[in-house]
Design a protein around this motif. Structure first.
Motif, PDB file in Angstrom:
ATOM      1  N   TYR A 128       0.619  -1.111  -0.406  1.00 15.50           N
ATOM      2  CA  TYR A 128       0.006   0.094  -0.576  1.00 15.50           C
ATOM      3  C   TYR A 128       0.986   1.615  -0.104  1.00 15.50           C
ATOM      4  O   TYR A 128       1.816   1.343  -0.338  1.00 15.50           O
ATOM      5  CB  TYR A 128      -0.768   0.122   1.248  1.00 15.50           C
ATOM      6  CG  TYR A 128      -0.358  -0.210   2.289  1.00 15.50           C
ATOM      7  CD1 TYR A 128       0.205  -1.165   2.880  1.00 15.50           C
ATOM      8  CD2 TYR A 128       0.062   1.625   2.932  1.00 15.50           C
ATOM      9  CE1 TYR A 128       1.121  -1.452   4.270  1.00 15.50           C
ATOM     10  CE2 TYR A 128       0.554   1.249   4.389  1.00 15.50           C
ATOM     11  CZ  TYR A 128       1.215   0.097   5.255  1.00 15.50           C
ATOM     12  OH  TYR A 128       1.595   0.006   6.558  1.00 15.50           O
ATOM     13  N   HIS A 155       4.653  -2.426   2.912  1.00 16.85           N
ATOM     14  CA  HIS A 155       4.016  -3.348   2.995  1.00 16.85           C
ATOM     15  C   HIS A 155       3.237  -3.755   4.611  1.00 16.85           C
ATOM     16  O   HIS A 155       3.791  -3.948   5.251  1.00 16.85           O
ATOM     17  CB  HIS A 155       5.248  -4.556   2.192  1.00 16.85           C
ATOM     18  CG  HIS A 155       4.383  -6.036   2.452  1.00 16.85           C
ATOM     19  ND1 HIS A 155       3.707  -6.117   1.277  1.00 16.85           N
ATOM     20  CD2 HIS A 155       4.631  -7.054   2.776  1.00 16.85           C
ATOM     21  CE1 HIS A 155       3.722  -7.440   1.052  1.00 16.85           C
ATOM     22  NE2 HIS A 155       3.986  -7.623   2.141  1.00 16.85           N
ATOM     23  N   ALA A 182       3.169  -5.127   7.872  1.00 23.95           N
ATOM     24  CA  ALA A 182       3.998  -6.290   8.481  1.00 23.95           C
ATOM     25  C   ALA A 182       2.723  -6.995   9.652  1.00 23.95           C
ATOM     26  O   ALA A 182       1.811  -6.466  10.730  1.00 23.95           O
ATOM     27  CB  ALA A 182       4.585  -5.563   9.066  1.00 23.95           C
ATOM     28  N   PRO A 209      15.485   3.677  13.952  1.00 24.00           N
ATOM     29  CA  PRO A 209      14.041   4.094  12.807  1.00 24.00           C
ATOM     30  C   PRO A 209      13.840   5.738  12.194  1.00 24.00           C
ATOM     31  O   PRO A 209      14.198   6.724  13.331  1.00 24.00           O
ATOM     32  CB  PRO A 209      13.014   3.641  13.103  1.00 24.00           C
ATOM     33  CG  PRO A 209      13.572   2.849  14.548  1.00 24.00           C
ATOM     34  CD  PRO A 209      14.313   3.096  15.348  1.00 24.00           C
ATOM     35  N   PRO A 261       8.716   9.234  11.121  1.00 26.68           N
ATOM     36  CA  PRO A 261       7.789   8.809  10.465  1.00 26.68           C
ATOM     37  C   PRO A 261       7.545  10.111   9.388  1.00 26.68           C
ATOM     38  O   PRO A 261       6.967  11.550   9.831  1.00 26.68           O
ATOM     39  CB  PRO A 261       6.496   8.159  11.135  1.00 26.68           C
ATOM     40  CG  PRO A 261       6.676   8.692  12.286  1.00 26.68           C
ATOM     41  CD  PRO A 261       8.050   8.717  12.765  1.00 26.68           C
ATOM     42  N   GLN A 306       2.795  -0.632  12.767  1.00 27.73           N
ATOM     43  CA  GLN A 306       4.063  -0.537  12.404  1.00 27.73           C
ATOM     44  C   GLN A 306       5.245  -1.561  10.775  1.00 27.73           C
ATOM     45  O   GLN A 306       5.867  -2.845  10.843  1.00 27.73           O
ATOM     46  CB  GLN A 306       5.201  -1.780  13.608  1.00 27.73           C
ATOM     47  CG  GLN A 306       5.312  -1.171  15.011  1.00 27.73           C
ATOM     48  CD  GLN A 306       4.962  -1.882  15.784  1.00 27.73           C
ATOM     49  OE1 GLN A 306       4.987  -3.235  15.448  1.00 27.73           O
ATOM     50  NE2 GLN A 306       5.584  -1.978  16.952  1.00 27.73           N
ATOM     51  N   ALA A 307       5.004  -0.813   9.703  1.00 27.54           N
ATOM     52  CA  ALA A 307       5.256  -0.963   8.870  1.00 27.54           C
ATOM     53  C   ALA A 307       6.265  -0.842   8.251  1.00 27.54           C
ATOM     54  O   ALA A 307       7.323  -1.293   6.748  1.00 27.54           O
ATOM     55  CB  ALA A 307       4.023  -1.065   7.674  1.00 27.54           C
ATOM     56  N   ASP A 308       7.434   0.244   8.335  1.00 27.49           N
ATOM     57  CA  ASP A 308       8.029   0.305   8.196  1.00 27.49           C
ATOM     58  C   ASP A 308       9.200   0.860   9.244  1.00 27.49           C
ATOM     59  O   ASP A 308       9.701   1.818   9.775  1.00 27.49           O
ATOM     60  CB  ASP A 308       8.274   2.764   8.190  1.00 27.49           C
ATOM     61  CG  ASP A 308       9.252   2.705   7.117  1.00 27.49           C
ATOM     62  OD1 ASP A 308      10.074   1.415   6.524  1.00 27.49           O
ATOM     63  OD2 ASP A 308       9.081   3.574   6.818  1.00 27.49           O
ATOM     64  N   PRO A 309       9.631  -0.617   9.898  1.00 29.62           N
ATOM     65  CA  PRO A 309      10.601  -0.308  10.967  1.00 29.62           C
ATOM     66  C   PRO A 309      11.807  -0.147  10.233  1.00 29.62           C
ATOM     67  O   PRO A 309      13.046  -0.355  10.680  1.00 29.62           O
ATOM     68  CB  PRO A 309      10.768  -1.883  11.763  1.00 29.62           C
ATOM     69  CG  PRO A 309       9.671  -2.400  10.796  1.00 29.62           C
ATOM     70  CD  PRO A 309       9.328  -1.300   9.335  1.00 29.62           C
ATOM     71  N   LEU A 312      15.510   0.365  10.405  1.00 26.33           N
ATOM     72  CA  LEU A 312      16.742   1.316  10.396  1.00 26.33           C
ATOM     73  C   LEU A 312      17.491   1.766   9.687  1.00 26.33           C
ATOM     74  O   LEU A 312      18.394   0.940   8.823  1.00 26.33           O
ATOM     75  CB  LEU A 312      17.674  -0.016  11.513  1.00 26.33           C
ATOM     76  CG  LEU A 312      16.839  -0.597  12.424  1.00 26.33           C
ATOM     77  CD1 LEU A 312      18.055  -1.198  13.615  1.00 26.33           C
ATOM     78  CD2 LEU A 312      16.140   0.468  13.724  1.00 26.33           C
TER      79      LEU A 312
END
Lengths: 351, 870
Positions: free
Chosen positions: A260, A273, A275, B535, B538, B547-550, B552
């Motif tokens: 998305y 994506h 999770a 991270p 955002p 928590q789709a973009d963790p 580092l």
């Protein structure tokens, strides 16, 4: 010095200053009246909206006249559809008592309580019902259709003006005996000015669960490890050795996790994506990890499995396990399984 | 019969006996009787020449005492006027039998060359001991025996090897000899076995038998035992001039022996008025309702980033190197800045100028420390010290299970001072630093264990040049160093490295007896480099629980911080009134922005009464600024447009000296803090649809007011102590909020009682009792389950509307010291929380905020330690 103080606090806490809590009801062990999860169907719907002024695609705007903003020319697929919100309610200690459910909504929660109160803007009662929670719990539900006046109000009170969607809050208050729980769920309505709007989010689906590396079907009755297996030590130093744990592992279908996009604060588009994250609840024992799955800064490749261990000798009989899966953007579902405790006689003390 | 008169008035004895001048110019001019040959403080008037006894008068030996064959010492305190005449004689240690009257009468006839303070004659007080020694009349008929043997000796104090001047040495009842300033005596005596006795008023009698051959020159060394072991050294410190409204100065002995402080000088600060009690013994300084970051900490005038190891552990300065601590809870002068709370200035100790090598070693179950000093050349003194903890080796013995904690701390100091004999210049070099590391593993053996690594430290090297002229004094310091801080959890890391440099100049000109001008510059350059592996913040609106973009990412940023200040201060004296107006102008160049402040400050004191019975009315008002925390200035995580944080501080107080050693200080204060930088989340959507967020803003307001009472018994030979009580209100709110609420550190009543007594025979006993109102807490009245995060959100009641229970605790300490000829050995037992009070420090909530669990503070903790001094 704040970090120093935090370190000092941590040292003190690690040195044994904290006290134990022997409550029967913990985050993953369900004893009292609880709301464990919510599912909205659909969890998201995308509406084509106009944007004013015409300075580029950033945030869709709804004008005060509400419905005029919605572009009905895009066809029925993008019209507002009814939303059904279902809750997972458990009451293991309630012995089948009536649970009163009251569904409400509002455009803005109370600043102090964070809840929809009677005086909240656009407050409405969506429905009431009485249910009884069985072994699997109860699943009360309510269906409603967001109207454009509500969507307009949501955008007005949203500091982001609908960026990442309008979050239509649905609140459930469950009451049984002297217990009362208030729970909330956001149903998402995405406003888009794209010629080809993005697909709406779908609820994640978890079909496969494994128990000690074997498929755990809904109708399968597995036997979990006894709480008491052996006694160790001598005399006053004797005790019970911890029972062996059972491995519980969700097996997701990787193809179901969606890609998305989100709009960044500076108007760019970012691809992400899903999770998925899994939460485990049980009526007996506890899990080594009550939540698994989603990556975190501490662990970018987290395991999905957990260890289920019955803690107390009084545990026995039929145990219920709920596994809730979330996609992190409002999508959610769950499955229920059962396990049977073996009949085990307690060893005599001191032997 | 022989009557001997000897004066103790020499340079050292004079300094030792000198108290603050009684009135007039000398009251202003003298600050610190002994300067320890250190780099002079430009703000301190200097006694440029001591009084010298020009015309002694020999007293008459009382007839009654002569008939009884009595000897005695009479100690007097003389007020020597600007003309060198004795204006007043006070009896300090009477002896009776007519000795007192004879000594007093003789002293009134003394004529001195007057002392000079900053080049001008000034009145001073000196202590003077008149010795009356009865001896049998010499035989009139017998011919004098020829000297056939010589006894040469040195008389030293047991334990510390300090010379004992003025002691009387008798050999076989012959002619008494007297030790000189180096403790040396010479006696000519007939050969054979002789009985030697040594007498001194401050030491126990000493007897010895020597055998001398005819013509022999025998050299001996005698060690005298002091009457009370390790008497509090009241005479080596003078009373510092009272300038600020609330400066509280603690001396070495007060700092080391306070129970509950584990021999750590800087922990004593928490027993002073105006200081709230930090929870968990964390050691943060909560001064007059301000936050810990609002109080500036200086070591030798140089700002340091932390005061205690691990926040609440031992201080970062070896106790042996601490000479004094000046604590300003508020109302400080223009010399200090960049703080809107209080100021702590730790004065380092300069090695003793006695030509000896001294060393101290200390160990308890937490750490071990050592200190050594020497004076290899006249005017050159050197000292070095260090400390290392070993609690990391001991913790595994008590911590079982899956948690591993390894804290380590180290600090070190080295100091060299040189004042060429005969000059008024001095130079110094001082290096000091501290390092803390903590490694913790939670869940050892598990595949999901959490590995924590943190470190913090600093290092400074400083060069100083001082000049102390008759009217002009100054001190210049240039320094450089590093601050380090790192924090890591698993793969996550955040590190900060500050390169620090600076220059401080402080000068003073005494224009006349009514006007002194002070001023200086304070320049600091810090290059802060922040690196992280974490991270990214955002850049989009996240859904709750998302928590789709963790991923580092490595990030690095560098900030150049350049605050510089100029300040000036006048000291106007008109009779009993002293007024000190000052102005501090400061500019901050930080994160690409300029910030400027002008802080006018005014301090006034009105003094009445003689020394020992002085009363003072005092007041202050001033504006104070400090820069916001660096973390809030960050462009991505904060707001680089933040303004300086500010405070308006006012105080009004009264002091009275009941005696030379007993005083009362009552001070009321009202501080208003504004423009406090706080985190916010204000979202603004522009017309073109772009979103901007303000993550920090100057929206915080605070006010603190109250009353501080400080009853203090200053150090005498056997006792010191104080009673400190603070009644305070500390409140805060955000701009736009209707009402104030209690601040996090608000404690209505804060009581500390400290007492320490030397019993004799090397025993010493002390106690500290603390009683404070519990910290404010915000009650949780309910919770709401969030179906998207599957967590619970608490519903808070009124902010700070409830409190933890009242805190009270008693700490006791027992010391015993054994004296040996060349060294001494001390052992102490410091027991914290003697009656094991389970003081409530915090409340933990369960996962749904329904059940609270109490967290109690530290239980009874006995600490046994050893300390050896050479």
């Amino acid at each position: 010095m704040r970090r120093s103080a935090a370190i000092a606090f941590g040292l003190a806490a690690a040195a044994g200053l904290s006290c134990s809590n022997g409550a029967q009801d913990t985050a993953d062990r369900v004893h009292d009246l609880r709301v464990l999860a919510f599912r909205a169907d659909p969890p998201d719907q995308v509406l084509r909206a106009s944007f004013q002024p015409d300075g580029g695609m950033k945030t869709a705007r709804l004008p005060p006249d509400g419905g005029a903003a919605l572009d009905g020319g895009l066809g029925p697929a993008l019209a507002i559809t009814p939303i059904t919100v279902t809750a997972l309610v458990a009451d293991p200690a309630g012995a089948g008592r009536d649970i009163h459910c009251r569904w409400t909504t509002c455009a803005q929660t109370d600043g102090t309580t964070g809840r929809c109160e009677d005086a909240s803007p656009m407050f409405a009662v969506l429905g009431v019902a009485d249910v009884v929670a069985g072994v699997d719990g109860a699943e009360p539900a309510v269906t409603f259709t967001p109207d454009t006046a509500m969507l307009f109000a949501l955008q007005q009170v949203d500091p982001y003006r609908g960026l990442r969607g309008l979050w239509h809050l649905v609140q459930l208050e469950v009451t049984a005996g002297d217990e009362n729980v208030v729970a909330q769920k956001r149903a998402v309505v995405t406003l888009s000015v794209d010629e080809v709007p993005p697909p709406p989010n779908r609820n994640p689906v978890l079909d496969t669960l494994r128990f000690d590396d074997e498929d755990w079907a809904p109708d399968a009755e597995v036997t979990f490890a006894s709480a008491v297996r052996s006694r160790t030590g001598f005399g006053p130093l004797s005790g019970t050795a911890p029972a062996p744990a059972n491995k519980v592992e969700p097996i997701p279908d990787p193809a179901l996790a969606e890609d998305y996009t989100v709009t960044t604060f500076d108007g760019q588009t970012k691809s992400l994506h899903e999770a998925w994250r899994y939460n485990f609840f049980t009526t007996q024992g506890s899990f080594s990890r009550a939540s698994t799955g989603a990556t975190s800064p501490l662990d970018t490749t987290p395991p999905l499995d957990t260890r289920w261990q019955a803690l107390a000798p009084e545990d026995g009989g039929l145990a219920t396990v709920w596994v809730v899966v979330r996609d992190g953007r409002g999508g959610e579902s769950w499955l229920v399984r059962h396990a049977q405790a073996p009949e085990v006689a307690l060893p005599r003390p001191g032997r | 019969m022989l009557l001997r008169l000897r004066s103790l008035i020499g340079p050292l004895a004079l300094a030792a006996g000198l108290l603050a001048a009684a009135r007039g110019v000398a009251q202003e001019a003298y600050e610190g009787a002994v300067r320890h040959a250190e780099v002079p403080d430009a703000s301190v008037p200097v006694m440029t020449r001591g009084p010298e006894l020009l015309q002694p008068v020999e007293p008459a030996f009382p007839d009654g005492a002569r008939a009884l064959a009595l000897s005695a010492d009479v100690t007097l305190r003389l007020l020597v006027g600007t003309d060198g005449r004795v204006e007043k004689v006070d009896l300090v240690k009477p002896a009776g039998h007519g000795f007192d009257e004879a000594a007093t009468a003789a002293a009134r006839g003394f004529v001195f060359r007057p002392a000079e303070i900053d080049g001008k004659p000034g009145p001073v007080q000196v202590e003077f001991t008149q010795h009356f020694t009865w001896t049998a009349p010499p035989p009139t008929l017998a011919p004098a025996a020829p000297p056939i043997a010589t006894l040469v000796g040195t008389v030293l104090e047991k334990g510390n090897r300090h010379p004992v001047p003025g002691a009387t040495v008798l050999v076989d009842g012959g002619t008494p000899a007297e030790t000189d300033a180096a403790g040396v005596f010479t006696v000519v005596t007939p050969p054979g076995k002789v009985a030697v006795s040594v007498r001194d008023s401050s030491h126990q009698p000493f007897e010895a038998t020597e055998t001398l051959a005819a013509g022999e020159r025998l050299e001996v060394r005698y060690y005298l035992t002091p009457k009370a072991v390790g008497l509090y050294e009241t005479t080596v410190h003078g009373e510092r001039e009272r300038k600020e409204v609330s400066r509280r100065t603690l001396q070495r002995e007060e700092l080391e022996k306070v129970p509950g402080a584990f021999g750590d000088p800087l922990r004593v600060l928490q027993s002073l008025p105006g200081v709230a009690r930090p929870s968990f013994g964390s050691g943060v300084l909560l001064v007059r309702g301000s936050s810990p970051n609002d109080t500036g900490v200086y070591f030798d005038g140089i700002q340091i980033p932390l005061l205690y190891h691990f926040g609440g552990g031992p201080s970062v300065v070896n106790p042996e190197l601490v000479d004094r601590i000046d604590f300003y809870p508020g109302g400080f002068g223009a010399e200090y800045g960049r703080a809107i709370g209080g100021v702590v200035d730790v004065g380092p100790r300069t090695a003793a100028a006695d030509g000896l090598v001294h060393a101290t070693a200390k160990a308890d179950f937490i750490d071990a420390a050592a200190y050594a000093s020497a004076q290899p050349l006249p005017g050159l003194s050197m000292s070095v010290s260090g400390r290392r903890s070993y609690v990391d080796a001991l913790l595994p013995l008590v911590l079982r299970g899956t948690t591993v904690i390894s804290p380590e701390y180290t600090d070190y100091q080295a100091k060299v001072d040189y004042r060429p004999p005969g000059t008024r210049h001095s130079v110094g070099l001082f290096a000091f630093g501290s390092e803390d590391t903590l490694h913790a593993v939670i869940g050892r053996g598990s595949s999901t264990n959490i590995d924590i690594n943190t470190a913090q430290g600093f290092f400074r090297v400083e060069g100083a040049w001082g000049y102390a002229g008759d009217r002009f004094t100054h001190k210049a310091q240039v320094y450089a160093g590093l601050n380090t801080q790192s924090f890591g959890v698993g793969e996550l890391r955040a590190d900060q490295l500050d390169r620090v440099g600076g220059f401080r100049e402080k000068a003073q000109v005494v224009l006349n007896e009514h006007l002194t001008v002070r001023g200086g510059a304070d320049v600091q350059l810090t290059q802060a480099r922040l690196t992280s592996f974490s991270p990214a913040p955002p850049d989009y609106r996240g859904f709750p629980g998302e928590q789709a973009d963790p991923t580092l990412v490595s990030q690095a940023s560098q900030h150049d911080l350049f605050p510089y200040a100029e300040w000036a201060e006048l000291r106007l004296t008109a009779g009993p009134l002293k007024v000190m107006p000052g102005l501090r102008a400061e500019q901050y160049r930080e994160v690409g922005r300029w910030r400027t402040d002008f802080d006018p400050r005014l301090i006034a004191r009105l003094e009445r009464g003689p020394e020992g019975h002085r009363s003072e009315l005092k007041g202050s008002v001033g504006l104070y600024h400090e820069n916001p925390p660096l973390g809030l200035l960050d462009a991505e995580r904060g707001n680089p447009d933040l303004r300086l944080q500010a405070a308006l501080q006012t105080s009004l107080g009264f002091e009275h000296d009941f005696t030379d050693v007993l005083s009362l200080d009552v001070t009321g204060f009202y501080n208003r803090r504004f423009d406090l930088a706080q985190r916010v989340n204000v979202v603004t959507v522009a017309d073109d649809g772009t979103v901007s967020r303000k993550l920090a803003d100057n929206v915080g307001l605070g006010r603190a007011y109250g009353l501080e009472v400080f009853i203090r018994r200053r150090i005498t030979e056997h006792f010191f102590g104080w009673l400190a009580y603070t009644l305070s209100w500390s409140e805060e709110r955000r701009q736009g909020d209707a009402t104030y609420h209690w601040a996090s550190f608000d404690q209505r009543h804060i009581l500390s009682a400290v007492a320490q007594y030397k019993l004799g025979n090397g025993w010493e006993f002390g106690g500290r009792f603390q009683l404070t109102t519990g910290d404010p807490t915000t009650p949780i009245v309910g919770s709401t389950f969030d179906g998207d995060t599957l967590g619970y959100r608490p519903i808070s009641g009124a902010a700070g509307s409830t409190r933890l229970p009242t805190f009270h605790q008693l700490d006791l300490r027992v010391d015993h010291t054994w004296l040996f000829n060349r060294w001494m050995l001390g052992v102490y037992l410091d027991v914290q929380n003697v009656y094991n009070q389970p003081n409530q420090e915090a409340v933990l909530n369960d996962y749904r905020f329904r059940t609270q669990t109490v967290v109690t503070g530290l239980p009874l903790i006995p600490v046994l330690g050893l300390k050896g001094s050479y």
